[in-house]
Scaffold this active site. Sequence first.
Site, PDB file in Angstrom:
ATOM      1  N   ASP A   5      -4.685  43.790  59.253  1.00 27.37           N
ATOM      2  CA  ASP A   5      -4.685  42.402  58.815  1.00 27.37           C
ATOM      3  C   ASP A   5      -6.094  41.838  58.948  1.00 27.37           C
ATOM      4  OD1 ASP A   5      -2.018  41.974  58.042  1.00 27.37           O
ATOM      5  OD2 ASP A   5      -1.402  41.846  60.137  1.00 27.37           O
ATOM      6  N   ASP A 145       6.371  42.095  55.662  1.00 35.25           N
ATOM      7  CA  ASP A 145       5.366  41.983  56.722  1.00 35.25           C
ATOM      8  C   ASP A 145       5.574  40.664  57.468  1.00 35.25           C
ATOM      9  OD1 ASP A 145       3.049  42.100  58.249  1.00 35.25           O
ATOM     10  OD2 ASP A 145       1.681  41.759  56.567  1.00 35.25           O
TER      11      ASP A 145
HETATM   12 ZN    ZN Z   1      -0.244  42.095  57.131  1.00 38.55          ZN
END
Ligand code: ZN
Length: 187
Positions: A5, A145
Amino acid sequence: MLHFDIMDGEFVPNFGISPPFIAAVREKTEVPFDVHIMVTRPLRYIDALASAGADLITFHIESEDDPNETITAIKAHDIKAGLAFSPKTPTEIVIPYLSYIDLVLPMSVEPGFGGQSFIPSTLEKIEKLHHKIQDIDNSPDISVDGGVTVDIGPQAVRHGATILVAGTAIFKSEQPEAVIEKLRTVV
Ligand code: ZN
């Protein structure tokens, strides 16, 4: 896959992971890298992320750059392109791009922070996407997610998800291997 991320402190109020970090991890493993960029201007990072070892780059439809241009820039590196959208964004907005991407990611929490709970209405979005991709050759994966646990994972898969991204469920577990195994075997 290993999911990274990337956050720029602007698209989301948090920072996380830079291309040199990804390059450093790339030296240690050949596992495919699924790089999720939560940034305002994704286009300016594509070259650096591809060089760092990304196999797939997923950017947000809410970012400022043109989605078609960004998809083209990612694919120019011969890697896969994914399109993410935040919980408040209607699913309809990503539909026109489904034929051109390798992965679609309906976020199941507000992007920016780990440890949040899965937003239940994401399941309907997954199902809608699942129906929309039926007529597409080489249809994109549907990834989920945010707040994915061993309980949520099977529900998401039943609704059409093909990739489960889990952070907290694995890293905060005392038996991370067992959690990964459970998530991989859901039907
Ligand atoms: Zn992610």
